[in-house]
Design a protein around this motif. Structure first.
Motif, PDB file in Angstrom:
ATOM      1  N   ASN A  58     -16.422 -24.366  -6.501  1.00 54.47           N
ATOM      2  CA  ASN A  58     -15.580 -23.229  -7.464  1.00 54.47           C
ATOM      3  C   ASN A  58     -16.539 -22.569  -8.520  1.00 54.47           C
ATOM      4  OD1 ASN A  58     -13.651 -23.368  -5.411  1.00 54.47           O
ATOM      5  ND2 ASN A  58     -12.190 -24.588  -7.039  1.00 54.47           N
ATOM      6  N   VAL A  59     -17.772 -22.535  -8.327  1.00 52.80           N
ATOM      7  CA  VAL A  59     -18.569 -22.057  -9.441  1.00 52.80           C
ATOM      8  C   VAL A  59     -18.395 -20.727  -9.830  1.00 52.80           C
ATOM      9  CG1 VAL A  59     -21.094 -22.110 -10.105  1.00 52.80           C
ATOM     10  CG2 VAL A  59     -20.361 -23.761  -8.581  1.00 52.80           C
ATOM     11  N   LYS A  60     -18.230 -20.477 -11.205  1.00 50.87           N
ATOM     12  CA  LYS A  60     -17.628 -19.250 -11.506  1.00 50.87           C
ATOM     13  C   LYS A  60     -18.351 -18.632 -12.714  1.00 50.87           C
ATOM     14  CE  LYS A  60     -12.994 -19.470  -9.369  1.00 50.87           C
ATOM     15  NZ  LYS A  60     -11.659 -19.714  -9.783  1.00 50.87           N
ATOM     16  N   LEU A  61     -18.334 -17.329 -12.792  1.00 52.98           N
ATOM     17  CA  LEU A  61     -18.793 -16.733 -14.285  1.00 52.98           C
ATOM     18  C   LEU A  61     -17.620 -16.060 -14.685  1.00 52.98           C
ATOM     19  CD1 LEU A  61     -20.964 -15.945 -16.029  1.00 52.98           C
ATOM     20  CD2 LEU A  61     -21.056 -13.790 -14.876  1.00 52.98           C
ATOM     21  N   HIS A  62     -17.079 -16.219 -15.925  1.00 47.27           N
ATOM     22  CA  HIS A  62     -16.285 -15.776 -16.711  1.00 47.27           C
ATOM     23  C   HIS A  62     -16.810 -14.570 -17.956  1.00 47.27           C
ATOM     24  CE1 HIS A  62     -13.330 -18.862 -15.165  1.00 47.27           C
ATOM     25  NE2 HIS A  62     -14.682 -19.412 -15.086  1.00 47.27           N
ATOM     26  N   TYR A  63     -16.440 -13.386 -17.747  1.00 45.68           N
ATOM     27  CA  TYR A  63     -16.776 -12.651 -19.042  1.00 45.68           C
ATOM     28  C   TYR A  63     -15.551 -11.870 -19.728  1.00 45.68           C
ATOM     29  CZ  TYR A  63     -16.913  -8.649 -15.710  1.00 45.68           C
ATOM     30  OH  TYR A  63     -16.366  -7.407 -15.009  1.00 45.68           O
ATOM     31  N   SER A  64     -16.003 -11.317 -20.801  1.00 48.37           N
ATOM     32  CA  SER A  64     -14.766 -10.663 -21.665  1.00 48.37           C
ATOM     33  C   SER A  64     -15.788  -9.640 -22.399  1.00 48.37           C
ATOM     34  CB  SER A  64     -14.034 -11.370 -22.511  1.00 48.37           C
ATOM     35  OG  SER A  64     -13.388 -10.579 -22.963  1.00 48.37           O
ATOM     36  N   ASN A  65     -15.488  -8.466 -22.412  1.00 51.41           N
ATOM     37  CA  ASN A  65     -15.818  -7.299 -23.238  1.00 51.41           C
ATOM     38  C   ASN A  65     -15.138  -6.909 -24.809  1.00 51.41           C
ATOM     39  OD1 ASN A  65     -13.986  -5.902 -22.065  1.00 51.41           O
ATOM     40  ND2 ASN A  65     -15.108  -4.120 -21.062  1.00 51.41           N
ATOM     41  N   ASP A  66     -13.796  -7.594 -24.724  1.00 55.60           N
ATOM     42  CA  ASP A  66     -12.887  -7.523 -25.863  1.00 55.60           C
ATOM     43  C   ASP A  66     -12.619  -8.579 -26.607  1.00 55.60           C
ATOM     44  OD1 ASP A  66     -11.414  -8.990 -23.990  1.00 55.60           O
ATOM     45  OD2 ASP A  66      -9.846  -7.214 -23.575  1.00 55.60           O
ATOM     46  N   GLY A  67     -13.632  -9.633 -26.863  1.00 50.60           N
ATOM     47  CA  GLY A  67     -13.394 -10.664 -27.397  1.00 50.60           C
ATOM     48  C   GLY A  67     -12.461 -11.663 -26.988  1.00 50.60           C
ATOM     49  N   LEU A  68     -12.469 -12.048 -25.645  1.00 49.83           N
ATOM     50  CA  LEU A  68     -11.696 -12.868 -24.744  1.00 49.83           C
ATOM     51  C   LEU A  68     -10.231 -12.514 -24.804  1.00 49.83           C
ATOM     52  CD1 LEU A  68     -13.254 -16.248 -26.170  1.00 49.83           C
ATOM     53  CD2 LEU A  68     -13.944 -14.943 -24.060  1.00 49.83           C
ATOM     54  N   LYS A  69      -9.803 -11.275 -24.994  1.00 51.99           N
ATOM     55  CA  LYS A  69      -8.463 -11.029 -25.044  1.00 51.99           C
ATOM     56  C   LYS A  69      -8.159 -10.701 -23.500  1.00 51.99           C
ATOM     57  CE  LYS A  69      -7.853  -8.217 -29.231  1.00 51.99           C
ATOM     58  NZ  LYS A  69      -9.335  -7.576 -29.363  1.00 51.99           N
ATOM     59  N   THR A  70      -9.113 -10.102 -22.870  1.00 53.14           N
ATOM     60  CA  THR A  70      -8.704 -10.167 -21.311  1.00 53.14           C
ATOM     61  C   THR A  70     -10.116 -10.709 -20.732  1.00 53.14           C
ATOM     62  OG1 THR A  70      -9.779  -7.883 -21.351  1.00 53.14           O
ATOM     63  CG2 THR A  70      -7.370  -8.133 -21.279  1.00 53.14           C
ATOM     64  N   LYS A  71      -9.918 -11.380 -19.682  1.00 54.83           N
ATOM     65  CA  LYS A  71     -11.486 -12.094 -19.129  1.00 54.83           C
ATOM     66  C   LYS A  71     -11.336 -11.738 -17.483  1.00 54.83           C
ATOM     67  CE  LYS A  71      -9.789 -15.784 -21.130  1.00 54.83           C
ATOM     68  NZ  LYS A  71      -9.374 -17.021 -21.509  1.00 54.83           N
ATOM     69  N   THR A  72     -12.630 -11.527 -17.104  1.00 49.59           N
ATOM     70  CA  THR A  72     -12.926 -11.330 -15.413  1.00 49.59           C
ATOM     71  C   THR A  72     -13.655 -12.669 -14.975  1.00 49.59           C
ATOM     72  OG1 THR A  72     -12.781  -8.904 -16.025  1.00 49.59           O
ATOM     73  CG2 THR A  72     -13.552  -9.751 -13.792  1.00 49.59           C
ATOM     74  N   GLU A  73     -13.273 -13.036 -13.971  1.00 52.22           N
ATOM     75  CA  GLU A  73     -13.863 -13.923 -13.384  1.00 52.22           C
ATOM     76  C   GLU A  73     -14.495 -13.570 -12.050  1.00 52.22           C
ATOM     77  OE1 GLU A  73     -11.097 -17.014 -13.288  1.00 52.22           O
ATOM     78  OE2 GLU A  73     -11.150 -17.026 -10.927  1.00 52.22           O
ATOM     79  N   LEU A  74     -15.994 -14.113 -11.817  1.00 48.32           N
ATOM     80  CA  LEU A  74     -16.677 -13.850 -10.590  1.00 48.32           C
ATOM     81  C   LEU A  74     -17.008 -15.115 -10.138  1.00 48.32           C
ATOM     82  CD1 LEU A  74     -19.102 -11.044 -12.298  1.00 48.32           C
ATOM     83  CD2 LEU A  74     -17.128 -10.870 -10.812  1.00 48.32           C
ATOM     84  N   ALA A  75     -16.978 -15.220  -8.714  1.00 42.43           N
ATOM     85  CA  ALA A  75     -17.467 -16.155  -7.982  1.00 42.43           C
ATOM     86  C   ALA A  75     -18.973 -16.062  -7.977  1.00 42.43           C
ATOM     87  CB  ALA A  75     -16.993 -16.248  -6.436  1.00 42.43           C
ATOM     88  N   ALA A  76     -19.510 -17.099  -8.246  1.00 43.89           N
ATOM     89  CA  ALA A  76     -21.092 -17.122  -8.476  1.00 43.89           C
ATOM     90  C   ALA A  76     -21.567 -17.445  -7.107  1.00 43.89           C
ATOM     91  CB  ALA A  76     -21.562 -18.085  -9.362  1.00 43.89           C
ATOM     92  N   THR A  77     -22.991 -16.870  -6.782  1.00 42.67           N
ATOM     93  CA  THR A  77     -23.425 -16.935  -5.527  1.00 42.67           C
ATOM     94  C   THR A  77     -24.474 -18.246  -5.731  1.00 42.67           C
ATOM     95  OG1 THR A  77     -23.459 -14.694  -5.388  1.00 42.67           O
ATOM     96  CG2 THR A  77     -24.910 -15.634  -3.940  1.00 42.67           C
ATOM     97  N   TYR A  78     -24.565 -19.006  -4.691  1.00 41.59           N
ATOM     98  CA  TYR A  78     -25.372 -20.143  -4.501  1.00 41.59           C
ATOM     99  C   TYR A  78     -26.972 -19.524  -3.955  1.00 41.59           C
ATOM    100  CZ  TYR A  78     -27.720 -24.700  -3.887  1.00 41.59           C
ATOM    101  OH  TYR A  78     -28.133 -26.043  -3.909  1.00 41.59           O
ATOM    102  N   LEU A  79     -27.828 -20.096  -4.816  1.00 37.02           N
ATOM    103  CA  LEU A  79     -29.426 -19.486  -4.559  1.00 37.02           C
ATOM    104  C   LEU A  79     -30.113 -20.794  -3.837  1.00 37.02           C
ATOM    105  CD1 LEU A  79     -30.104 -17.346  -7.578  1.00 37.02           C
ATOM    106  CD2 LEU A  79     -29.164 -16.731  -5.300  1.00 37.02           C
ATOM    107  N   GLY A  80     -29.724 -21.771  -3.741  1.00 37.62           N
ATOM    108  CA  GLY A  80     -30.418 -23.251  -3.750  1.00 37.62           C
ATOM    109  C   GLY A  80     -30.821 -23.764  -4.953  1.00 37.62           C
ATOM    110  N   ASN A  81     -31.319 -24.993  -4.757  1.00 38.54           N
ATOM    111  CA  ASN A  81     -32.027 -25.773  -5.718  1.00 38.54           C
ATOM    112  C   ASN A  81     -30.807 -25.812  -7.101  1.00 38.54           C
ATOM    113  OD1 ASN A  81     -34.443 -26.502  -4.942  1.00 38.54           O
ATOM    114  ND2 ASN A  81     -35.254 -24.508  -5.378  1.00 38.54           N
TER     115      ASN A  81
END
Ligand SMILES: [Zn+2]
Length: 1018
Positions: A635-658
Motif C-alpha cells: 500500500n505504498v501511497k503519496l498524500h498531498y494537500s494544497n490547502d495546508g493539510l485541510k484536505t488531502k488527496t492520496e495516490l497509489a504509488a507506482t513501483y518502478l523496481g529497485n
C-alpha cells in the motif's frame, strides 16, 4: 520522575590516593636498619645488583688457560671475588680415575681441584666437606671455606662428578684475600647484649644462647667489594614474643653484622566482611565478604580476593590497617570521617576484619560492597574486558536533592542528598547499578576504540537501566527507593513507543529501548538476555546522535549478535535464532521493522517551481531492510494537500523496481503551497509507516508553485525595525540587530549551541538576535545575556497590496535547553495589516531548532493584504529567582516576501523600506483647525497614512504626547493620544478650567524631532 538520575557531567580531579605507609624506622646503635620483623639484613640481601658476569675479571688468564683446554665450557663469574661462580661444559675426565664410588669420590674431587690448581687456587686444607651425595648417578660434593681453622660463612666449592669420573660442572664461591685477626677483641657477655639490640627483649623470659656460640668469618659483600668480620653466632630466643633470631656480632668492633629471623613467616589468613543491605533499604543488614579491598599488614600492601580472603606472611604480631579503598572501588564520604580500621594480626591466627558502625558508615559499606558486586558481575559477563578494571571513585554527598550521577568521561559515580528520606539513593543498589551501567557504557566504548564513549543519552540511560535490571532480574529501577513502596523510579516493563513517547528527556526516552530488551528477556531467558545486551554493546557499539537512528542500530546489531550465538550461523540472510522474539519485542516499542522501514526511506524533496502546466513527479525509495523477512512494503501511497493539510488527496504509488516508487501530483496554479508525504504498510509490525521531512514531529514536504521573491532583507544594512514594546519585560537579552557570538555548553542532553557563532546570510554577519554577545564566555555572562522576560522586535511596514497570495519567509534559530526546568522559552510570531494597530498570532512555539531553519507562512491565512503589513517577533525567557528555567535565545535572518505575481507590484514591496517610513516622519506636521478658534480646536497630523506609523510609536513608547504651551513656555494641557488620528482641545487646562484668550502652541515629538504649531484662542 524525569529529573531523577540526571546524568551530570562532572569533572572530578582525581588525586592519587595511594597510601604510603610510613613505617617507623628502627636503627641499631651503629645505624643498621632493623627490619619490621626484627632482623638485620646483609647488604647483598637488599641489593638488586647480582654481580654475576660472563667476563673474567681477576683470574682471567687462569680461566682462559682452562678454557683453551676445555673450549665448550661456559662460565658465570662472581664479579666481586673474580671466581667462576658456576661453570659447565663437555665433561672433563679427572686424570687417574675412570670411575667413582663411595670410597674414592673425595679423592677424585680433590684431584680435579689439584689438576686445575691455577684456576681454583685452593689447597685442600682450606676446604671442609659439608655435602656428599649421589642422586641418579651424579655425585655432588660441596665444601665450605676454612680460614685459619674457622669456617667462612656463605662460601662454597661445589663439584658435579659423573660415575665415569668426569666433572660436568663446578662452582667456586671462595675468598682468597681474607686477612683477619682471629682472636676476639670483645667479651662474650658484651656480644650477648648486642645480639638483641633493637628487639623487645624480656630479660626474665628471653635469653641469648651463646655458650656454644661458634666463631665464624662472615663476608660482607657490598656492590663492588667485600669485607670480613670475625663473628660469633648467638641464638636470641624470645618466647615472650614468639620470636627467635641468630645474631652475628663482630667480635672486633661489637657491630651486629647480621641477624637472621629463625621463625619462618607464618601464613596467616585474613577475612574481611562488612555489614551491608543486600537488596534494598528494607533488607536486614548482613555481614558480607568485602573483595578486592586493600589492607596494609606491617606496611605491606595486600588485596583480598573476591571472597574477602587474603593470606599474609608474618613472623610476629603485626599492625593491620585498612580503609574502603579497593582495586575496583574507593568510597569517599564528603565532609565525614571516612571508614578506617586498625588492628593487630598474630602469626598463624585467623583474623576477621569486620566493617561495622564502629569503624565506618553503613552508606560507605553498602556502596563499597555493591560497587564490587557490579564489577564481579561485569567480569562474569566478560572476563576478557579490562574496561572496568580501574579504581571507581564513589563519592557520597549529603547536600542536594537525593540523586546520583555518573561522570561520562571517567565513569566515576556521585551520590547526592545521601541522608535524604524522600528517596533512598545510597541504600537502593539498583541506583548504583544504574550508574555503574553508565560507567560501563563510557568505558567499554572507549575500550572498543570509540574515544568519545557512548554519545546518545537515551541509549545511555536505557543500557544503564538494563544493567540494573539484568543484574537483579528486577525491572523496577529504583525498587524500594521511595518511602512509598509501590512507587519506583522507572520500570523496564512498559509500552512506550518511538516516536510517540519521545520528549527529549533521556531517561524517559531511554525506556523505549530498555522496554524492548526487557520484553525480549521475558520471552527468552535471563542468561541469554544478559549475554545479548552485553555483546551487542561490545561487538556492535551501536550509537548515533539521532535517537531514532541509534534505536535502529540497536535493533539491527542485536539481530547480528544473536546470529553469532547458539544455533546462529552468522548468515543474516536466513534469519537468526531469536529473530522472531527480537523483532516482536522491538516492534512493541515501534523500534523494529517499522522504524527500519522508515529509516530505509530515501527521497529528494521536490523543489519550488514555476511550472503550472505539468504534473509534479514525486519519486522515492522505500524498502524492508530486514532482508530475511521476505516481504515488500505494501500500500505504498503519496498524500498531498494544497490547502495546508485541510484536505488531502492520496495516490497509489507506482513501483518502478529497485525499491523505487513514483506518483504524480497534478499541475497547480501560481500561488500554491504544496504539502506532501508518503506512507506504506509494514507487514512486520502490521502498521502504516509515514514518511515525512521530520519523522519525529511529523512535518510534510513542501514546495511553492509560481512564487517569486518580492522583497528580501539580509539584515546587513537593514533599518526601520523597531526594537522594544511598552509591554516588554526583558531587561537583558533584548532583540537587537547585531553579529551573533557563539555560546555553547555541555548540557545534560549533550553539547548544545545557545547562540550560533554566525548569522544565516551567505555574505554577511548580522541578523536579529536576542542579545548578540557571549557574555564574556562565563556562565554568569551568558545568563545575563539571555532574555529575562518578553522582548519584541517589529518590522517596518511593507506595501504588499499589489502582491498575490503573499508568503512571508524567514530563517530562524531557536535554542531552548532546560536549565533548572519550568517554563521553556517561547518564540511568537504575529502579523498586522494595519501598521500595528491590531495583531494576529501566526505561531507560538517552544520547539527549538537544530540549526538555522527556514520558516514561512502564507500571509493571507492570517491577515488581509495591505500597504502597511508588519511582522512582529516576540521572544520570552522565564526565570525563577533570577535563574533561567531554560537557556533560550532567538535569532532571525534573511527574510523574504514571496508573491505569486510578476512585475511592478513586487518592486513596490521592495522599495518600501524604512527610509521611506522615516521620510514619512519628516514630512509629518501638525495641523490645527479652525485657527483662530473659539470653543475647541481639532489637532491632527496632516498625512493620515504616515501618521499612523507614528501612532504605532505613540502607543508603543508613549513618546508622543501633544502638549499645549502658553506663551511663557508653561505646559497647561497634556493631551493623551488615543488611537484616533484627531485630537480635540476644548481650551481647558489640566485641571479642567477654561484658559484665557491668547496665543498658545501645540507641540509634539516624533523620533526626537519637535513639531509645533501656533494657535489663537479668541
Ligand atoms: Zn542515568
Amino acid at each position: 520522575m524525569g529529573k531523577l538520575f540526571i546524568t551530570i557531567v562532572i569533572t572530578i580531579l582525581v588525586i592519587s590516593n595511594s597510601v604510603l605507609f610510613s613505617q617507623t624506622e628502627k636503627l641499631t646503635s651503629n645505624n643498621k636498619l632493623i627490619e619490621a620483623d626484627g632482623s638485620i639484613l646483609l647488604p647483598a640481601q637488599k641489593s638488586v645488583n647480582m654481580n654475576l658476569t660472563t667476563q673474567p675479571i681477576k683470574s682471567e688468564q687462569n680461566w682462559f688457560d682452562f678454557q683453551a683446554k676445555n673450549p665448550s665450557w661456559k662460565v658465570f663469574f662472581n664479579g666481586i671475588t673474580g671466581m667462576p661462580h658456576r661453570a659447565f661444559g663437555k665433561p672433563i675426565q679427572v686424570n687417574g680415575f675412570s670411575s667413582v664410588n663411595e670410597n674414592n669420590i673425595e679423592e677424585v674431587a680433590l684431584a680435579f681441584i689439584e689438576q686445575n690448581r691455577k684456576l681454583f687456587n685452593i689447597s685442600p686444607d682450606e676446604l671442609k666437606l659439608r655435602k656428599k651425595l649421589q642422586i641418579n648417578n651424579l655425585w655432588t660434593l660441596s665444601y665450605s671455606q676454612i680460614y685459619q681453622g674457622i669456617e667462612v660463612l656463605l662460601t662454597e666449592v661445589e663439584l658435579r662428578i659423573r660415575p665415569d669420573a668426569k666433572v660436568m660442572a663446578f662452582g667456586i664461591n671462595f675468598y682468597k684475600d681474607i686477612n683477619l685477626e682471629i682472636v676476639p677483641a670483645i667479651s662474650q657477655s658484651k656480644a650477648k647484649e648486642i645480639a638483641y639490640e633493637g628487639l623487645t627483649f624480656d630479660n626474665k623470659k628471653d635469653q641469648v644462647l651463646s655458650d656454644e656460640g661458634k666463631l665464624f668469618i662472615l663476608p660482607v659483600k657490598t656492590n663492588n667489594s667485600v669485607s670480613f668480620g670475625l663473628v660469633r653466632e648467638m641464638i636470641v630466643d624470645m618466647p615472650s614474643s614468639n620470636q627467635k633470631f641468630a645474631s652475628y656480632v663482630d667480635m672486633h668492633n661489637g657491630e651486629i653484622l647480621w641477624r637472621r629471623n629463625l621463625i619462618a613467616n607464618v601464613e596467616t589468613s585474613i577475612n574481611v566482611k562488612g555489614g551491608v543491605k543486600l537488596v534494598s533499604r528494607l533488607s536486614e543488614q548482613t555481614d558480607e565478604n568485602f573483595g578486592n579491598l586493600n589492607l596494609l599488614v606491617n606496611g605491606q600492601s595486600y588485596y583480598t580476593d573476591e571472597n574477602g580472603n587474603v593470606t599474609v606472611d608474618i613472623s610476629s604480631a603485626s599492625p593491620i590497617t585498612s580503609s574502603l579503598n579497593g582495586k575496583y572501588a574507593k568510597v569517599v564520604y564528603d565532609g565525614q570521617t571516612n571508614a578506617s580500621f586498625t588492628g593487630t594480626v598474630s602469626p598463624g591466627e585467623p583474623f576477621n576484619l569486620l566493617w561495622s558502625n564502629n569503624n565506618s558508615h553503613r552508606f560507605e559499606r553498602t556502596l563499597y560492597y555493591h560497587a564490587n558486586h557490579a564489577h564481579s558481575f561485569y567480569k562474569m559477563m566478560d572476563p576478557v574486558s579490562k574496561a572496568m578494571d580501574f579504581q571507581l571513585s564513589v563519592t557520597i554527598y549529603n547536600y542536594g536533592q537525593p540523586n546520583a550521577g555518573s561522570d561520562l568521561e571517567q565513569g566515576n559515580i556521585s551520590f547526592f542528598g545521601a541522608n535524604g528520606t524522600s528517596l533512598y539513593v545510597v541504600e537502593t543498589p539498583s541506583v548504583l547499578y544504574h550508574e555503574y551501567g553508565h560507567s560501563i557504557n563510557t568505558r567499554l566504548y572507549k575500550e572498543m576504540g570509540i574515544s568519545q564513549g557512548m554519545v546518545n543519552l537515551a541509549c545511555h540511560e536505557a543500557l544503564a537501566d538494563l544493567n540494573a535490571g539484568l543484574m537483579t532480574d528486577q525491572p523496577k529501577v529504583g525498587y524500594l527507593a521511595f518511602p512509598d513502596t509501590n512507587e519506583t523510579i522507572r520500570n523496564l516493563v512498559n509500552t512506550r513507543k518511538y516516536p510517540a513517547n519521545i520528549n527529549g528527556e533521556s531517561h524517559n526516552d531511554g525506556q523505549i529501548l530498555g522496554g524492548a530488551f526487557w520484553d525480549l528477556r521475558k520471552v527468552t531467558n535471563l542468561d541469554y538476555a544478559r549475554w545479548l545486551v552485553h555483546y551487542t554493546k561490545k561487538m556492535g557499539t551501536p550509537d548515533d546522535e539521532n535517537t531514532g537512528i541509534a534505536f535502529f542500530e540497536w535493533f539491527i546489531e542485536t539481530l547480528i549478535t544473536d546470529d553469532s550465538h547458539g544455533d546462529g550461523d552468522n548468515d543474516m540472510s536466513n534469519g537468526t535464532p531469536y529473530s522472531k522474539e527480537i523483532i516482536e519485542s522491538f516492534n512493541k516499542h515501534d523500534i523494529g521493522t517499522k522504524l527500519a522501514m522508515q529509516l530505509s526511506f530515501e527521497h529528494t524533496p521536490y523543489g519550488d517551481t514555476q511550472d503550472t502546466e505539468n504534473p509534479y513527479k514525486i519519486q522515492f525509495v522505500v524498502r524492508n531492510p530486514i532482508t530475511f523477512l521476505n516481504y515488500e512494503p505494501k500500500n505504498v501511497k503519496l498524500h498531498y494537500s494544497n490547502d495546508g493539510l485541510k484536505t488531502k488527496t492520496e495516490l497509489a504509488a507506482t513501483y518502478l523496481g529497485n525499491d523505487t516508487y513514483e506518483a504524480y501530483i497534478p499541475a497547480m496554479p501560481k500561488g500554491t503551497i504544496m504539502k506532501y508525504y508518503m506512507s506504506a504498510l509494514d507487514e512486520g509490525s502490521n502498521q502504516n509507516v509515514y514518511f515525512s521531512k521530520d519523522n519525529l514531529n511529523f512535518k510534510p514536504y513542501e514546495f511553492l508553485i509560481g512564487y517569486k521573491v518580492g522583497f528580501t532583507d539580509d539584515f546587513e544594512n537593514s533599518t526601520g525595525w523597531i526594537f522594544g514594546d511598552p509591554s516588554d519585560a526583558a531587561t537583558g537579552g533584548r532583540w537587537e540587530l547585531g553579529v551573533p557570538q557563539l555560546v555553547a555548553m555541555q548540557a545534560s542532553t549533550g553539547y548544545v549551541v545557545i547562540q550560533p557563532g554566525t548569522d544565516h546570510s551567505e555574505n554577511g554577519t548580522k541578523c536579529l538576535v536576542t542579545g548578540a554577545s557571549n557574555g564574556g564566555g562565563t556562565q554568569q555572562g551568558i545568563i545575563a545575556n539571555m532574555p529575562n522576560g518578553k522582548t519584541t522586535v517589529i518590522s517596518p511596514p511593507f506595501d504588499i497590496s499589489g502582491t498575490e497570495k503573499p508568503i512571508f519567509s524567514y530563517y530562524r534559530f531557536f535554542s531552548n535547553v532546560p536549565y533548572i526546568g519550568g517554563n521553556p522559552g517561547s518564540f511568537r510570531t504575529l502579523v498586522s495589516s494595519n501598521n500595528g494597530d491590531n495583531w494576529v498570532q501566526v505561531e507560538l512555539t517552544n520547539n527549538p531548532t537544530d540549526d538555522w531553519e527556514k520558516t514561512y507562512f502564507p500571509i493571507e491565512s492570517f491577515v488581509q493584504k495591505s500597504n502597511r503589513f508588519r511582522v512582529k517577533f516576540e521572544f520570552t525567557g522565564y526565570r525563577y529567582s533570577g535563574i533561567p528555567m531554560y537557556f533560550a535565545e532567538g535569532l532571525v535572518d534573511d527574510i523574504e516576501i514571496l508573491t505569486a505575481n510578476d512585475g511592478a507590484n513586487i518592486t513596490d514591496v521592495q522599495n518600501y523600506t524604512l527610509r521611506q517610513a522615516q521620510d514619512d516622519i519628516k514630512t509629518s506636521s501638525i495641523s490645527v483647525s479652525p485657527n483662530p478658534f473659539v470653543d475647541f480646536v481639532t489637532i491632527s497630523l496632516n498625512e493620515a497614512e504616515s501618521s499612523s506609523f507614528d501612532k504605532l510609536r505613540m502607543t508603543s513608547f508613549k513618546i508622543r504626547e501633544i502638549l499645549i504651551f502658553d506663551i511663557y513656555g508653561k505646559i497647561i494641557k497634556t493631551l493623551k493620544p488615543n488611537n484616533s488620528k484627531n485630537l480635540i482641545w476644548d481650551a481647558t487646562d489640566d485641571n479642567g478650567n477654561t484658559v484665557s484668550k491668547g496665543i498658545y502652541f501645540v507641540r509634539t515629538q516624533i523620533e526626537g524631532k519637535y513639531i509645533s504649531e501656533k494657535i489663537i484662542l479668541e
